[in-house]
Scaffold this motif. Sequence first.
Motif, PDB file in Angstrom:
ATOM      1  N   LYS C 170     -23.273 -30.988  54.124  1.00 43.25           N
ATOM      2  CA  LYS C 170     -23.430 -31.964  55.208  1.00 43.25           C
ATOM      3  C   LYS C 170     -24.756 -31.644  55.873  1.00 43.25           C
ATOM      4  O   LYS C 170     -24.987 -30.512  56.280  1.00 43.25           O
ATOM      5  CB  LYS C 170     -22.285 -31.809  56.204  1.00 43.25           C
ATOM      6  CG  LYS C 170     -22.304 -32.835  57.313  1.00 43.25           C
ATOM      7  CD  LYS C 170     -21.131 -32.615  58.252  1.00 43.25           C
ATOM      8  CE  LYS C 170     -21.088 -33.693  59.314  1.00 43.25           C
ATOM      9  NZ  LYS C 170     -20.033 -33.428  60.292  1.00 43.25           N
ATOM     10  N   ARG C 182     -27.453 -30.823  51.363  1.00 43.16           N
ATOM     11  CA  ARG C 182     -27.461 -31.949  50.434  1.00 43.16           C
ATOM     12  C   ARG C 182     -26.862 -31.503  49.104  1.00 43.16           C
ATOM     13  O   ARG C 182     -26.582 -30.324  48.907  1.00 43.16           O
ATOM     14  CB  ARG C 182     -28.897 -32.435  50.248  1.00 43.16           C
ATOM     15  CG  ARG C 182     -29.529 -32.885  51.556  1.00 43.16           C
ATOM     16  CD  ARG C 182     -31.029 -33.018  51.471  1.00 43.16           C
ATOM     17  NE  ARG C 182     -31.598 -33.204  52.803  1.00 43.16           N
ATOM     18  CZ  ARG C 182     -31.972 -32.198  53.605  1.00 43.16           C
ATOM     19  NH1 ARG C 182     -31.868 -30.943  53.186  1.00 43.16           N
ATOM     20  NH2 ARG C 182     -32.449 -32.448  54.800  1.00 43.16           N
ATOM     21  N   ALA C 184     -28.096 -31.276  46.004  1.00 42.44           N
ATOM     22  CA  ALA C 184     -28.838 -30.401  45.095  1.00 42.44           C
ATOM     23  C   ALA C 184     -28.996 -29.000  45.661  1.00 42.44           C
ATOM     24  O   ALA C 184     -28.932 -28.015  44.920  1.00 42.44           O
ATOM     25  CB  ALA C 184     -30.209 -31.005  44.781  1.00 42.44           C
ATOM     26  N   ASP C 185     -29.214 -28.871  46.949  1.00 40.84           N
ATOM     27  CA  ASP C 185     -29.382 -27.497  47.459  1.00 40.84           C
ATOM     28  C   ASP C 185     -28.056 -26.729  47.416  1.00 40.84           C
ATOM     29  O   ASP C 185     -28.051 -25.508  47.235  1.00 40.84           O
ATOM     30  CB  ASP C 185     -30.050 -27.445  48.849  1.00 40.84           C
ATOM     31  CG  ASP C 185     -29.564 -28.473  49.817  1.00 40.84           C
ATOM     32  OD1 ASP C 185     -28.352 -28.538  50.033  1.00 40.84           O
ATOM     33  OD2 ASP C 185     -30.392 -29.215  50.363  1.00 40.84           O
ATOM     34  N   LEU C 187     -25.776 -27.249  45.073  1.00 36.82           N
ATOM     35  CA  LEU C 187     -25.668 -26.930  43.645  1.00 36.82           C
ATOM     36  C   LEU C 187     -26.458 -25.671  43.305  1.00 36.82           C
ATOM     37  O   LEU C 187     -25.993 -24.801  42.544  1.00 36.82           O
ATOM     38  CB  LEU C 187     -26.193 -28.135  42.852  1.00 36.82           C
ATOM     39  CG  LEU C 187     -26.225 -28.067  41.336  1.00 36.82           C
ATOM     40  CD1 LEU C 187     -24.847 -27.760  40.760  1.00 36.82           C
ATOM     41  CD2 LEU C 187     -26.738 -29.401  40.781  1.00 36.82           C
ATOM     42  N   LEU C 188     -27.643 -25.541  43.856  1.00 34.55           N
ATOM     43  CA  LEU C 188     -28.451 -24.333  43.642  1.00 34.55           C
ATOM     44  C   LEU C 188     -27.686 -23.087  44.087  1.00 34.55           C
ATOM     45  O   LEU C 188     -27.700 -22.064  43.397  1.00 34.55           O
ATOM     46  CB  LEU C 188     -29.765 -24.416  44.444  1.00 34.55           C
ATOM     47  CG  LEU C 188     -30.906 -25.227  43.839  1.00 34.55           C
ATOM     48  CD1 LEU C 188     -31.964 -25.515  44.896  1.00 34.55           C
ATOM     49  CD2 LEU C 188     -31.516 -24.511  42.658  1.00 34.55           C
ATOM     50  N   VAL C 189     -27.017 -23.187  45.225  1.00 35.42           N
ATOM     51  CA  VAL C 189     -26.243 -22.046  45.723  1.00 35.42           C
ATOM     52  C   VAL C 189     -25.039 -21.792  44.816  1.00 35.42           C
ATOM     53  O   VAL C 189     -24.764 -20.653  44.427  1.00 35.42           O
ATOM     54  CB  VAL C 189     -25.801 -22.288  47.186  1.00 35.42           C
ATOM     55  CG1 VAL C 189     -24.819 -21.222  47.645  1.00 35.42           C
ATOM     56  CG2 VAL C 189     -27.027 -22.325  48.108  1.00 35.42           C
ATOM     57  N   ASN C 191     -24.605 -22.515  41.714  1.00 34.19           N
ATOM     58  CA  ASN C 191     -25.009 -21.954  40.424  1.00 34.19           C
ATOM     59  C   ASN C 191     -25.418 -20.492  40.528  1.00 34.19           C
ATOM     60  O   ASN C 191     -25.420 -19.755  39.548  1.00 34.19           O
ATOM     61  CB  ASN C 191     -26.155 -22.781  39.823  1.00 34.19           C
ATOM     62  CG  ASN C 191     -25.647 -24.050  39.175  1.00 34.19           C
ATOM     63  OD1 ASN C 191     -24.484 -24.121  38.775  1.00 34.19           O
ATOM     64  ND2 ASN C 191     -26.504 -25.055  39.081  1.00 34.19           N
ATOM     65  N   ALA C 209     -27.146 -38.492  54.129  1.00 31.37           N
ATOM     66  CA  ALA C 209     -28.358 -37.901  53.553  1.00 31.37           C
ATOM     67  C   ALA C 209     -29.105 -38.898  52.674  1.00 31.37           C
ATOM     68  O   ALA C 209     -30.010 -38.513  51.945  1.00 31.37           O
ATOM     69  CB  ALA C 209     -27.991 -36.659  52.744  1.00 31.37           C
ATOM     70  N   GLU C 211     -28.070 -40.276  50.121  1.00 31.06           N
ATOM     71  CA  GLU C 211     -27.751 -40.112  48.703  1.00 31.06           C
ATOM     72  C   GLU C 211     -26.923 -41.300  48.229  1.00 31.06           C
ATOM     73  O   GLU C 211     -26.126 -41.854  48.966  1.00 31.06           O
ATOM     74  CB  GLU C 211     -26.933 -38.822  48.481  1.00 31.06           C
ATOM     75  CG  GLU C 211     -27.719 -37.572  48.752  1.00 31.06           C
ATOM     76  CD  GLU C 211     -26.936 -36.284  48.485  1.00 31.06           C
ATOM     77  OE1 GLU C 211     -25.817 -36.370  47.960  1.00 31.06           O
ATOM     78  OE2 GLU C 211     -27.454 -35.208  48.823  1.00 31.06           O
ATOM     79  N   GLU C 215     -25.070 -41.404  41.876  1.00 33.28           N
ATOM     80  CA  GLU C 215     -26.127 -40.556  41.332  1.00 33.28           C
ATOM     81  C   GLU C 215     -25.835 -39.074  41.570  1.00 33.28           C
ATOM     82  O   GLU C 215     -26.105 -38.233  40.698  1.00 33.28           O
ATOM     83  CB  GLU C 215     -27.475 -40.929  41.966  1.00 33.28           C
ATOM     84  CG  GLU C 215     -28.648 -40.245  41.293  1.00 33.28           C
ATOM     85  CD  GLU C 215     -29.949 -40.402  42.054  1.00 33.28           C
ATOM     86  OE1 GLU C 215     -29.968 -41.100  43.091  1.00 33.28           O
ATOM     87  OE2 GLU C 215     -30.955 -39.809  41.612  1.00 33.28           O
ATOM     88  N   ALA C 218     -23.431 -37.892  39.003  1.00 35.00           N
ATOM     89  CA  ALA C 218     -24.101 -37.710  37.708  1.00 35.00           C
ATOM     90  C   ALA C 218     -24.919 -36.419  37.705  1.00 35.00           C
ATOM     91  O   ALA C 218     -24.943 -35.677  36.709  1.00 35.00           O
ATOM     92  CB  ALA C 218     -24.992 -38.922  37.416  1.00 35.00           C
ATOM     93  N   MET C 219     -25.587 -36.140  38.813  1.00 33.26           N
ATOM     94  CA  MET C 219     -26.412 -34.924  38.894  1.00 33.26           C
ATOM     95  C   MET C 219     -25.552 -33.666  38.765  1.00 33.26           C
ATOM     96  O   MET C 219     -25.909 -32.719  38.059  1.00 33.26           O
ATOM     97  CB  MET C 219     -27.161 -34.908  40.229  1.00 33.26           C
ATOM     98  CG  MET C 219     -28.239 -33.842  40.311  1.00 33.26           C
ATOM     99  SD  MET C 219     -28.692 -33.496  42.038  1.00 33.26           S
ATOM    100  CE  MET C 219     -29.631 -34.970  42.441  1.00 33.26           C
ATOM    101  N   MET C 222     -24.544 -33.172  35.217  1.00 32.56           N
ATOM    102  CA  MET C 222     -25.664 -32.778  34.349  1.00 32.56           C
ATOM    103  C   MET C 222     -26.007 -31.296  34.489  1.00 32.56           C
ATOM    104  O   MET C 222     -26.300 -30.622  33.513  1.00 32.56           O
ATOM    105  CB  MET C 222     -26.863 -33.622  34.761  1.00 32.56           C
ATOM    106  CG  MET C 222     -28.018 -33.535  33.830  1.00 32.56           C
ATOM    107  SD  MET C 222     -29.199 -34.821  34.341  1.00 32.56           S
ATOM    108  CE  MET C 222     -30.601 -34.279  33.349  1.00 32.56           C
ATOM    109  N   PHE C 223     -25.990 -30.821  35.731  1.00 35.44           N
ATOM    110  CA  PHE C 223     -26.414 -29.429  35.956  1.00 35.44           C
ATOM    111  C   PHE C 223     -25.197 -28.500  36.083  1.00 35.44           C
ATOM    112  O   PHE C 223     -25.086 -27.752  37.047  1.00 35.44           O
ATOM    113  CB  PHE C 223     -27.287 -29.339  37.208  1.00 35.44           C
ATOM    114  CG  PHE C 223     -28.646 -29.961  37.069  1.00 35.44           C
ATOM    115  CD1 PHE C 223     -29.676 -29.297  36.415  1.00 35.44           C
ATOM    116  CD2 PHE C 223     -28.911 -31.223  37.577  1.00 35.44           C
ATOM    117  CE1 PHE C 223     -30.943 -29.868  36.296  1.00 35.44           C
ATOM    118  CE2 PHE C 223     -30.170 -31.804  37.455  1.00 35.44           C
ATOM    119  CZ  PHE C 223     -31.192 -31.128  36.805  1.00 35.44           C
TER     120      PHE C 223
END
Lengths: 329, 329, 329, 329
Positions: C170, C182, C184-185, C187-189, C191, C209, C211, C215, C218-219, C222-223
């Motif tokens: 959030k 958000r 993607a950030d 997801l980075l954590v 992963n 955000a 978004e 999408e 899907a992201m 994918m990751f």
Amino acid sequence: MSNAIKYSVILGNLGNTCDRFLSSGYKDVLDKTEMIAQAASIEGVTGIELVGTWDITRDNAAQVKKQLQQHKLQCSSIIVDHFGQKRWGRGALASADAGIRAEAVEETRQMIDVAVELDCDFLNLWPGQDGYDYALCTDYLVDRHRMIDSIAACAEYAAAKKVRIGLEYKMKEPRTHSYLARCADTLLVANQVGANVGVTIDTGHAFLAYENVGESIAMLKMFGDKLFHMHFNDNYSSWDDDMIVGSVRLVEYVEMLYWLRRTEYKGWYSMDQYPYREDGKKAVESSVMFLRQLEKVLNRIGMDEIEKLINRRDPVATCAFIRNELIRS
Amino acid sequence: MSNAIKYSVILGNLGNTCDRFLSSGYKDVLDKTEMIAQAASIEGVTGIELVGTWDITRDNAAQVKKQLQQHKLQCSSIIVDHFGQKRWGRGALASADAGIRAEAVEETRQMIDVAVELDCDFLNLWPGQDGYDYALCTDYLVDRHRMIDSIAACAEYAAAKKVRIGLEYKMKEPRTHSYLARCADTLLVANQVGANVGVTIDTGHAFLAYENVGESIAMLKMFGDKLFHMHFNDNYSSWDDDMIVGSVRLVEYVEMLYWLRRTEYKGWYSMDQYPYREDGKKAVESSVMFLRQLEKVLNRIGMDEIEKLINRRDPVATCAFIRNELIRS
Amino acid sequence: MSNAIKYSVILGNLGNTCDRFLSSGYKDVLDKTEMIAQAASIEGVTGIELVGTWDITRDNAAQVKKQLQQHKLQCSSIIVDHFGQKRWGRGALASADAGIRAEAVEETRQMIDVAVELDCDFLNLWPGQDGYDYALCTDYLVDRHRMIDSIAACAEYAAAKKVRIGLEYKMKEPRTHSYLARCADTLLVANQVGANVGVTIDTGHAFLAYENVGESIAMLKMFGDKLFHMHFNDNYSSWDDDMIVGSVRLVEYVEMLYWLRRTEYKGWYSMDQYPYREDGKKAVESSVMFLRQLEKVLNRIGMDEIEKLINRRDPVATCAFIRNELIRS
Amino acid sequence: MSNAIKYSVILGNLGNTCDRFLSSGYKDVLDKTEMIAQAASIEGVTGIELVGTWDITRDNAAQVKKQLQQHKLQCSSIIVDHFGQKRWGRGALASADAGIRAEAVEETRQMIDVAVELDCDFLNLWPGQDGYDYALCTDYLVDRHRMIDSIAACAEYAAAKKVRIGLEYKMKEPRTHSYLARCADTLLVANQVGANVGVTIDTGHAFLAYENVGESIAMLKMFGDKLFHMHFNDNYSSWDDDMIVGSVRLVEYVEMLYWLRRTEYKGWYSMDQYPYREDGKKAVESSVMFLRQLEKVLNRIGMDEIEKLINRRDPVATCAFIRNELIRS
């Protein structure tokens, strides 16, 4: 009841559109004759809104009139060009340069004459360059007085020709801050300058300002019956994306069509889009089809039922209405 | 010139603040007597703004008056509680329930009496619950008429007591859409109801609506000299974060202080923050110190120089001004 | 296909909700037993998501388990309380105070144990207080390392108990800036810390955000196939209004339901709302009914047809689809 | 320490700029030779960033190289044109058309060759047309795979030539939704395709996405030291206004300059603006002057003091710092 609704399209929507990264535009430039023919072929469309310089000038007025007649199209409105020439770059009606202000008023007067020539009794003013970009660079009091004086001069000329003027508001773009920014501040200006001056709501401009269009329509009714013209398009709330009507929203359009009926709005429903990458004619046609479908929905449901619904003031009931009356299963 | 400026703080800012996730609040509840003493200790502050129910009631008015006198503090304003009780949850001044509307007016009248008792001639109305959350749930015309009738009733009572009323606008929160949403629509309402009714600008509410406060001040001057009160705080533009003044912005504050002087605003500069996790007294004090520092800057530069600057209408010149006159090296 | 979808509601949605102006809440406090019974009565709902402290503690776990069993409800998820107590006010998992971080991890471990006790294999982490409010007040590198270390400690404990963790992002509120902001950030954590850690999408947080949820789904596919949980609600794009699903949007929900199917999402569809002024049970039920109706729409149309549509990449075709397949006449 | 900072300007900033309403531009078209001379005359600027097609092509590379040498200017970066030609209108690197994707990669390869010719080891990719405008029109999974494949092909060619690539993110414009939208999702892509691929932060793009640039810099440091390039400009938070640096913000710039030093960023500080109505050279020069002034401020204060400040985690202390160290009295 929906039969009485007059749909119109802005001619340039059918042609090529550009942005700051692709100034030559995303598509090929279409011939104006072809564009008018395309507009005429959209079911339900009986009016064309013309943009000064781009679509209409004193020079081509007679020719355009003939073409409109051939296609049995009315000129619904002329949007005076106060934004698309270098001379307006730092302002037109509120320019710090008295000469430019005079030119901006003169440009308006000429377009009033052209409107009369085209049997059109409405002029749209969108003073997009009148505003500012940076803080601490502008005398807002001086500018606003100039703006009102210029609009008053336009209004006086228009009144003599029995032409009404709609002031179209937009919070920003091309300036970071516009003087006619929101519904209420534009109403304040309209009320200052004359009975023949009102407000144009562009739905996307209103969404951008976090306005609920239904409420804006009601406000204009209440403070002087001042809604003179409607531009339709859709967006993602934070910019004037100028998208196809109904591609993003549904409920807000149903509500605004209800309020247009309820306040007995008599003006045009004019499509104003920037179909950068889409077929222009089909994109505009999509919007008209969407609005006509919603009118059928309103006819089916009836104004009384919607009034009952809004008087319940219950979001749960409204959500049931959305599921049952608006959306398919 | 800046000596004449009257700074005030909203009492509750010094105490505990909560949000919807931590309803018991982030800090400990402070004793009111202690909070008043703290406010009095902030250099430059001579006024206290009181929130109905939270800070001030008919029952404690005499006691609060005494405490203010002890600290030589004026009551700058009372903010009527039209938002903090369950009964106002679906609206107060514009409630669909006539009984609630009557109570909301009565609450206002009582606070007018309390204001008079406290030698205060200004009342702030922030009808935060008057608005709506969902589309297609509300009769905007009916509500707006009710709202105006209620405010008119309050204004009439206030006029008899020589009290002025400021209508404080805020685009949203706690409703997703408020009726007094922006500067101009609130001005329209004020102008409808009486000479003793004007507008309160909360800087953060204006930022949230993408208003440039300098321009809003000029607009209120132009259409009736209607700026009655100022609330100061800062935010990140998209929500009413209620932060310390100057923690985010600089240039916009300089500009607005210029316009407050130029339009000869005579009202209070009142701090309105939510220092959730900060020391309340110090957070409010920070804002006052920031504004007083900018006043010194204005004194040093002079009003004429700023007028010259804005008449250059050149962002490059303004950026030089920012670097040379506002920022240290 | 839609039969397989598991709907759940967050228990607290059915009860009283407050905000910073009305901290006692807009409605009456409901008995938890009553709330569970109401949730069970919503057609299609088979799961309950519980909030730590508010709904579930170690002390009441056995009792809640019994009540869920009586109503044949599963516990879909536990949201660890890292936001609703004073001690978390300046951060929990990333707190500058090592003791608080340890407590935040311990709180998580306890909730993992409770989850196991309730036969629930999923835990939702929403570290709402982990972030910051002001610029120039925070060491982002230090904080982010602490955050990852804390989450890694939670993940290790959870892995041993075969519990999966979803990190809910959030962008803001209650802090002006959150660390898990958000898709993607986050997801980075995720992963970074372990195979049993993924991401929770709250639709409203994603809208806030800017978004497009389809999408984002899907992201995450994918990751690393990292979508672990879904929270549903609607809003007006610029704040987490937590409204009834479908009260504002239509097309984006259709798209996201398509992508949930296409990416073979197996988790819960959990309703997460704040029906401040509405009947809680009915508001949540509305959302479930809306989503179930859209599933019928998807079944009618078929996944292949939607795939064909999106492969046309033609907004005009999509608008025809909206008119013909989604909206009634 | 600040002496080591390399300032650069995007050449086109000095020339004419247009928007969708005034496609011929607000100013006169400047001669490239003149623009290079102007750039060279800005104190502190030692680099020029060139835009493909607009500023640099294979045909004029030798001539531009000579002009840069005459003025002792380095080429800091080439921005490949993936946005300014009709063929890219519906996408370039992620286009649905395999031929267009091949052309987009080939265009990149050519610009890598040109970069090498100009002794420049950095290429900026801003795939502005790669994204989508409407929901339910796009296969996000397919597109993202195509995008990554294209970037990987570019990266491979660049690696062989010892050129590094920065992926510049921007949430929207010219599409309503871009694929490289925010810092973290771009980092995910960069990490997928090769060690010579990193991220370009455009400050305005980050503000638009509600990112705090200081935090974004720290995030890129943490997940692979991936900040490769910086574009500087300012805006009003909700659109890429491309304004003069420091015309809106102060504190956020101080914070980001601190983080650039602390993370030992070695790349260029390149100005990227759209001075529609301002003198281009002076507008860019203003930005450089502002940043250089803030570097002096950082030098005066010292990195240790700022580290101490941020470790206090106290907004009140930070506000005192702003008043005492950043703002004049």
